[in-house]
Motif scaffolding. Structure first.
Motif, short mmCIF file in Angstrom:
data_model
loop_
_atom_site.label_atom_id
_atom_site.label_comp_id
_atom_site.label_asym_id
_atom_site.label_seq_id
_atom_site.Cartn_x
_atom_site.Cartn_y
_atom_site.Cartn_z
N ASP A 1 0.79 -1.22 -0.02
CA ASP A 1 -0.09 0.01 0.08
C ASP A 1 0.84 1.35 -0.14
O ASP A 1 0.19 2.39 -0.55
CB ASP A 1 -0.88 -0.14 1.32
CG ASP A 1 -1.90 -0.98 1.20
OD1 ASP A 1 -2.24 -1.41 -0.13
OD2 ASP A 1 -2.56 -1.46 2.24
N LYS A 2 2.11 1.09 0.27
CA LYS A 2 2.92 2.15 0.47
C LYS A 2 3.62 2.74 -0.87
O LYS A 2 4.43 3.44 -1.06
CB LYS A 2 4.05 2.03 1.62
CG LYS A 2 3.61 1.98 2.84
CD LYS A 2 5.02 1.68 3.97
CE LYS A 2 4.22 1.80 5.50
NZ LYS A 2 5.29 1.50 6.16
N ASN A 3 3.49 1.72 -1.55
CA ASN A 3 4.07 1.71 -3.05
C ASN A 3 3.43 2.83 -3.73
O ASN A 3 2.30 3.21 -3.60
CB ASN A 3 4.18 0.48 -3.95
CG ASN A 3 5.27 -0.54 -3.42
OD1 ASN A 3 5.90 -0.39 -2.37
ND2 ASN A 3 5.21 -1.84 -3.79
N MET A 4 4.18 3.62 -4.75
CA MET A 4 3.64 4.59 -5.54
C MET A 4 3.46 4.48 -6.99
O MET A 4 4.01 3.48 -7.70
CB MET A 4 4.89 5.75 -5.39
CG MET A 4 5.16 6.05 -3.96
SD MET A 4 6.54 7.22 -4.17
CE MET A 4 7.88 6.21 -4.25
N THR A 5 2.79 5.15 -7.56
CA THR A 5 2.46 5.31 -8.89
C THR A 5 3.06 6.75 -9.39
O THR A 5 2.50 7.63 -9.07
CB THR A 5 1.19 5.28 -9.35
OG1 THR A 5 0.63 3.97 -9.00
CG2 THR A 5 0.86 5.41 -10.86
N LEU A 6 3.97 6.64 -10.37
CA LEU A 6 4.73 7.98 -10.78
C LEU A 6 4.26 8.14 -12.30
O LEU A 6 4.19 7.18 -13.14
CB LEU A 6 5.96 7.94 -10.66
CG LEU A 6 6.69 7.51 -9.07
CD1 LEU A 6 8.02 7.22 -8.98
CD2 LEU A 6 6.09 8.71 -8.15
N LYS B 1 7.01 11.17 -4.07
CA LYS B 1 6.06 10.86 -3.41
C LYS B 1 4.97 10.41 -4.56
O LYS B 1 4.84 10.63 -5.50
CB LYS B 1 5.31 12.04 -2.49
CG LYS B 1 5.15 13.06 -3.55
CD LYS B 1 4.56 14.36 -2.38
CE LYS B 1 4.01 15.54 -2.96
NZ LYS B 1 5.09 16.34 -3.69
N ASN B 2 3.85 9.69 -4.10
CA ASN B 2 2.89 9.21 -4.88
C ASN B 2 2.31 10.22 -5.91
O ASN B 2 1.93 11.31 -5.34
CB ASN B 2 1.71 8.54 -4.27
CG ASN B 2 0.77 7.64 -5.15
OD1 ASN B 2 1.24 7.06 -5.95
ND2 ASN B 2 -0.39 7.74 -4.57
N GLY B 3 2.15 10.15 -7.08
CA GLY B 3 1.52 10.73 -7.99
C GLY B 3 2.58 12.02 -8.72
O GLY B 3 2.25 12.83 -9.46
N ASP B 4 3.74 11.87 -8.21
CA ASP B 4 4.71 12.89 -8.73
C ASP B 4 4.89 12.61 -10.45
O ASP B 4 4.87 11.66 -10.87
CB ASP B 4 6.10 12.88 -8.04
CG ASP B 4 6.30 13.54 -6.79
OD1 ASP B 4 5.38 14.34 -6.37
OD2 ASP B 4 7.07 13.63 -6.22
N LYS C 1 4.41 2.14 -12.35
CA LYS C 1 3.35 1.60 -11.05
C LYS C 1 4.01 0.82 -10.07
O LYS C 1 5.33 -0.04 -10.55
CB LYS C 1 2.40 0.67 -11.72
CG LYS C 1 1.46 1.47 -13.08
CD LYS C 1 0.35 0.72 -13.48
CE LYS C 1 -0.29 1.32 -14.45
NZ LYS C 1 -1.49 0.37 -15.18
N ASP C 2 3.53 0.70 -8.93
CA ASP C 2 3.81 -0.20 -7.54
C ASP C 2 5.24 0.20 -7.59
O ASP C 2 6.22 -0.78 -7.22
CB ASP C 2 3.74 -1.51 -8.14
CG ASP C 2 3.57 -2.45 -7.02
OD1 ASP C 2 3.35 -2.10 -5.82
OD2 ASP C 2 3.88 -3.60 -7.31
#
Length: 253
Positions: A5-10, A99-102, A32-33
Motif C-alpha cells: 500500500d505504500k508503493n507509488m505510481t509515478l 511521493k505518490n503521483g509525482d 506503477k507499484d
C-alpha cells in the motif's frame, strides 16, 4: 498499512532520441507499484521490463557499478544533474525522495561536447581526450615503493586525495550553463600538481589538458559554481583556482 500500500505510481517524462541526428522528444510512461526502497535505476529497470513485454524499445541509459563510484550515471532529473541530492549519483538516489503521483522529468546530459548516442546515453569521449592529453605521469618509476619511502606532507596528500575523488561522470558539465569541464580538468591537474611524481611534467600537463579542453568544445568557466553543486563527490571549485595558477606558471617555462 501493508508494504504494498505504500508503493507509488509515478508519471515519467523521459527524453527519447534514436540517435545524434534525431530531433528527440519527451515520451510519457507510468511507473506503477514503485517501492520507496528501490533505487532510481531499479525503477527504470522495471519500466523497461514492461516496455519489453509490450514489444517496445526500452529506455537506454548508462549504468555500471550502481554504487556511486564508476561515473557512468548520466541523467538530469527534474532539471538537476543526478537529481539534486547532496553528493549522490543517480544510482544512489532512492525513490523515497519522491511521493505518490509525482511527475518526474528525465533527460540526458546537455552539452555540446556530449553528443547524445541514444535516449539518456551520451558520448563522454571528450573527457577521455582531456585525460589522454596529459592526465598521467609518463615517467617509469619502477616497482611499487614502500609507503614511507617518499615523504609527502599530509596537507599535500589530503589535497591530492580530495581532487582524486572525481569519478569523471560529467555532472559538472551538465550543471554548468556554459557546458564547461573546468572542474573535471582542474581536479585531474590538481591531484598531480602537488605530488612529487607529478611536478616534473606539471607545465606540459596543464598546457596540454587546457588545450584539449577547448578543442573538445567545452565552454568557459564564468564562476557560476553550479559544477560544485552538481558534483556527486563534492569536488571543490578551489581546484579551478589551482588549475589557473598552474597554467600561469607554465607560461614562464
Amino acid at each position: 498499512m501493508s508494504h504494498h500500500d505504500k508503493n507509488m505510481t509515478l508519471t515519467l517524462h523521459v527524453w527519447r532520441q534514436k540517435g545524434p541526428k534525431d530531433p528527440g522528444k519527451f515520451e510519457v510512461y507510468e511507473a506503477k507499484d514503485v517501492s520507496p526502497d528501490q533505487s532510481f535505476l531499479e525503477m527504470l529497470d522495471d519500466v523497461n521490463e514492461e516496455l519489453i513485454k509490450q514489444g517496445k524499445d526500452p529506455i537506454a541509459f548508462d549504468h555500471d557499478c550502481r554504487e556511486g563510484i564508476c561515473g557512468m550515471c548520466s541523467q538530469v532529473i527534474n532539471g538537476v544533474a543526478h537529481g539534486g541530492m547532496d553528493r549522490t549519483t543517480v544510482c544512489q538516489l532512492h525513490m523515497r525522495m519522491f511521493k505518490n503521483g509525482d511527475a518526474i522529468y528525465i533527460e540526458p546530459w546537455r552539452a555540446r561536447a556530449f553528443p547524445i548516442v541514444k535516449d539518456l546515453v551520451v558520448d563522454r569521449t571528450a573527457l577521455d581526450t582531456i585525460i589522454q592529453a596529459g592526465g598521467y605521469t609518463s615517467a617509469h618509476t619502477g616497482g611499487v615503493a614502500d609507503g614511507n619511502a617518499l615523504l609527502i606532507p599530509k596537507g599535500d596528500a589530503d589535497y591530492a586525495m580530495d581532487a582524486a575523488e572525481c569519478i569523471g561522470c560529467g555532472a559538472c558539465v551538465a550543471g554548468c550553463p556554459n557546458g564547461s569541464a573546468m572542474l573535471f580538468t582542474s581536479a585531474k591537474v590538481s591531484q598531480l600538481a602537488v605530488l612529487p611524481q607529478g611536478k616534473a611534467e606539471a607545465a606540459r600537463r596543464v598546457k596540454a589538458m587546457s588545450e584539449a579542453l577547448q578543442e573538445c568544445g567545452f565552454g568557459n568557466c564564468t564562476n557560476h559554481y553550479e559544477c560544485q553543486a552538481a558534483c556527486p563527490k563534492g569536488i571543490d571549485v578551489k581546484f579551478i583556482a589551482t588549475l589557473n595558477r598552474e597554467y600561469l606558471k607554465s607560461l614562464c617555462k
